[in-house]
Design an enzyme around this catalytic site. Structure first.
Site, PDB file in Angstrom:
ATOM      1  N   GLN A 290      -7.612  -4.885   9.845  1.00 42.18           N
ATOM      2  CA  GLN A 290      -6.516  -4.506  10.739  1.00 42.18           C
ATOM      3  C   GLN A 290      -6.900  -3.350  11.658  1.00 42.18           C
ATOM      4  OE1 GLN A 290      -2.377  -4.810   9.096  1.00 42.18           O
ATOM      5  NE2 GLN A 290      -3.407  -4.986   7.124  1.00 42.18           N
TER       6      GLN A 290
ATOM      7  N   LYS B  67       0.810  -1.215   0.000  1.00 39.93           N
ATOM      8  CA  LYS B  67       0.000   0.000   0.000  1.00 39.93           C
ATOM      9  C   LYS B  67       0.849   1.274   0.000  1.00 39.93           C
ATOM     10  CE  LYS B  67      -0.687   0.476   5.003  1.00 39.93           C
ATOM     11  NZ  LYS B  67       0.031   1.747   5.132  1.00 39.93           N
ATOM     12  N   THR B  68       2.005   1.244   0.675  1.00 41.59           N
ATOM     13  CA  THR B  68       2.846   2.448   0.695  1.00 41.59           C
ATOM     14  C   THR B  68       3.380   2.753  -0.702  1.00 41.59           C
ATOM     15  OG1 THR B  68       3.497   1.940   2.975  1.00 41.59           O
ATOM     16  CG2 THR B  68       4.843   3.542   1.779  1.00 41.59           C
TER      17      THR B  68
END
Length: 721
Positions: A250, A32-33
């Site tokens: 999460q 995702k980063t």
């Protein structure tokens, strides 16, 4: 054009999507980063957006700095920088620019936690509040909760009603807020709250910032709370694009305000939202990932997604069931020693647990095995404040030394001030006696002070008589001391449940010692504890990391051990009592724990009776939820067998007390023999019976009773040779 050749199909879609509102559901280890930083680079390089019109909000400075560095590498220097910061840093920048409309100066002070505690200490002194009645930490939480719920001081007094304790807390809250105003100071909660209030009241200020940022990105969107969400919605307005990245599976911070419904219901708040799923995991092997997936699928309150990986391995998740927590810790230590011998660095290994008190048996096993370790984001068990306090109470029963006396005479608070202590110290110096001997034999004060001192002495003497009688088991006496001293009730009244759990775990430590050494004394227990508590930190850059699962969020390791997977521990008993929603939160926490592992995942549980739970330990329901195709069971596998013989399993990794007995039998010390201890230095053996050596050491240590087989003790002749 930015190079998207290394991206998979879903990542490429997330980077290049042109929709106004985009929700990227990014599974664990799905990159995702990379997607978020390439999205920003795409806006600047391919679409010509000015960097200053782009905002990216993160929730840690580490994440913000990582994004800045990645974008800097991708973009030419002349393109400038986008606004990438934590939400608190963003609010500081906004307030520095426009807080004048709130009649506050731009050079306002930002309070950190120590500043907050300093103001509270002033309040306690001014309002004559006992710091033992309300801990600083509990009051900071009280004030924070009021502020984030937008409960004013006036409202706090109304809610307090006629309850004395609540009225006192409201008075402290009032003092705190007034002191802030006099200092022109804002704490971290205020930074967001004031920004939101300013935008509510002054539409022209809000419009200015809405025009400043045309493209807004939010990382870790599953962790935001309602106030943070309001700020994001304010900045987005109706004209700006909003791009959020997160994973509902999460969401593990609901206890501090995070609301999983925000990301789940995002499409309702922003109609026309495009949802993109990042399903490919680049971190974990198939067995680990599929095992974690089979657990999280049991949550009903989630977005359905099927995380997959191309990373194959012949190793399954290993589940180890042990006879008790000492055996569990010894097995983990032995397995780590084995992996390290095969070439795996210690720093590639992490041991995760649900609560901090669970580190105690692990630390002892690691020290016994000479495995270097650090407590990530925490304090070692025997160095924790409440543990030291409790052990000093035990020392009052044995030696009643001045250090122990000073530490506990006013814990919890009994109204013994500095002048009283100074009087006792001076008299002890005059008579060459200990401070406790002075207060025991003389009346130095009058009235309430003397009664308080007399009550303390009477309490200690009562414990001493009980200890000398030998009728009460060590851990039962310890339990009584912690109750009668007021230590436990003081932490419970302040809702410092972690400290209470640590005290319970320390009592359990004493119980285990009593069972292993039924003829042992209180002095011997304190001696053994000192060998663990005073062990020097291993000076090594290669160490195993021990941490709670919450602290592990965002991290990854080659090999992960998740310990104490028992119902009531993980999932936590308080969460289980909270019903399905509480269990779902714990299941998300287990999912986070499992997906920290890249190549090996070990899940362990302990059998036997739990002093903390006050019942027999049972297997965590999360272990049962792992698909059998992905897990291998070891240890006490049959569930219908309450206890198994583990002798054959611990040839090299027997628990410390078991090894101590066998090694004590092998090691014999003769009277007059010279020895060297790792802490006390050189000594002479006075006697050695039943595996306990009585040794005289040089000043200031004196005579000590030490287990003959303890690894800290060696014959001087062996070292010289």
């Amino acid at each position: 054009m930015i190079d998207t050749g290394l991206l998979n199909e879903e990542q490429r879609e997330a980077v290049l999507a042109e929709d106004k509102y985009i929700r990227v559901v990014a599974g664990a280890g799905s990159g995702k980063t990379r997607v978020l930083t390439m999205r920003i680079a795409h806006l600047i390089q391919d679409l010509g957006v000015f960097p200053s019109r782009i905002l990216a909000i993160t929730f840690t400075n580490k994440a913000a700095n990582e994004m800045k560095e990645r974008i800097k590498k991708m973009m030419p220097e002349e393109t400038g920088q986008a606004w990438i910061s934590t939400i608190h840093s963003l609010c500081v920048r906004i307030l520095r620019e426009d807080i004048l409309v709130m009649n506050w100066p731009r050079n306002f002070t930002v309070l950190d936690e120590e500043d907050q505690k300093s103001i509270l200490r002033e309040a306690y002194k001014e309002l004559k509040v006992d710091a033992q009645t309300f801990s600083l930490g509990s009051l900071i939480s009280y004030i924070s909760n009021n502020k984030t719920a937008e409960i004013s001081v006036e409202r706090a007094f109304i809610l307090a009603g006629e309850f004395g304790g609540e009225k006192t807390k409201a008075k402290i809250y009032e003092y705190y807020v007034n002191r802030q105003n006099s200092l022109y100071a804002l704490d971290f909660d205020d930074l967001i709250l004031w920004t939101v209030k300013m935008f509510r009241r002054y539409s022209e200020v809000l419009a200015k910032w809405q025009k400043r940022f045309r493209h807004i990105h939010v990382d870790e969107f599953q962790d935001i709370d309602k106030l943070q969400y309001e700020l994001i919605r304010q900045l987005a307005g109706t004209e700006n694009s909003l791009y959020v990245v997160g994973d509902p599976d999460q969401t593990i911070y609901t206890w501090r305000g995070a609301d999983v419904n925000i990301i789940l219901n995002f499409t309702k708040d922003f109609p026309g939202t495009r949802t993109i799923m990042l399903n490919r995991n680049y971190r974990s092997t198939a067995a680990i990932l599929n095992g974690a997936n089979s657990v999280i699928k049991n949550n009903r309150h989630r977005l359905e997604k099927d995380l997959y990986t191309d990373k194959e391995s012949t190793e399954k998740i290993v589940h180890y069931a042990s006879a008790g927590d000492e055996y569990e810790a010894a097995w983990i230590a032995g397995k780590i020693r084995e992996l390290h011998a095969k070439g795996l660095d210690y720093h590639d290994i992490a041991v995760l647990y649900r609560s901090n008190y669970l580190s105690r048996t692990l630390e002892k096993a690691f020290l016994d095995e000479r495995i270097p370790y650090v407590i990530y984001g925490g304090v070692r068990f025997y160095e924790r404040q409440e543990v030291k306090d409790a052990l000093c109470y035990l020392r009052m029963v044995t030696s009643a030394d001045d250090l122990a006396f000073r530490r506990v005479i006013n814990k919890p608070r009994r109204g013994i001030g500095n002048k009283t202590m100074e009087t006792i110290e001076n008299r002890a110096r005059e008579l060459h006696l200990s401070m406790y001997e002075v207060v025991k034999n003389e009346e130095l004060f009058s009235g309430r002070t003397q009664k308080t001192v007399n009550d303390f002495v009477a309490m200690v003497e009562r414990w001493r008589r009980e200890a000398e009688s030998g009728e009460t088991e060590l851990f039962r006496l310890f339990e009584k001391i912690i109750e009668e001293s007021g230590l436990r009730s003081s932490y419970e009244s302040n809702k410092e449940l972690d400290r209470v759990e640590n005290l319970k775990e320390l009592i359990d430590d004493a119980r285990e010692f009593s069972e292993d050494y039924p003829d042992s004394t209180l002095e011997e227990y304190l001696q053994l504890v000192s060998l663990y508590g005073d062990r020097d930190e291993t000076m090594s850059s290669d160490f195993v990391q021990l941490m709670t699962v919450h602290a592990a969020k965002g991290l990854e390791f080659d090999t992960v051990f998740v310990s104490d997977m028992n119902d009531g521990i993980f999932p936590n008993e308080r969460a289980m009592n909270d019903g399905p929603r509480g269990v779902e939160e714990e299941r998300r926490l287990a999912y986070v724990a499992f997906t920290r592992a890249r190549n090996r995942l070990f899940i362990t549980e302990a059998g036997g009776f739990s002093f903390i739970l006050q019942k027999a330990r049972t297997q965590s329901r999360f272990i049962e939820e792992i698909d059998e195709k992905y897990i291998e069971h070891q240890g006490a596998v049959p569930k219908n067998q309450p206890e198994l013989s583990f002798a054959r399993e611990f040839v090299n990794t027997a628990p410390f007390t078991e090894r101590l007995r066998s090694s004590a039998a092998a090691v014999q010390y003769k009277k007059g023999e010279q020895v060297i201890h790792s802490k006390f230095g050189e000594g002479v053996v006075l006697s050695c019976q039943n595996g306990i050596a009585n040794i005289a050491f040089a000043y200031p240590w004196g005579t000590k009773n030490i287990a003959a087989g303890h690894p800290s003790l060696k014959k001087k002749s062996e070292i010289v040779n």
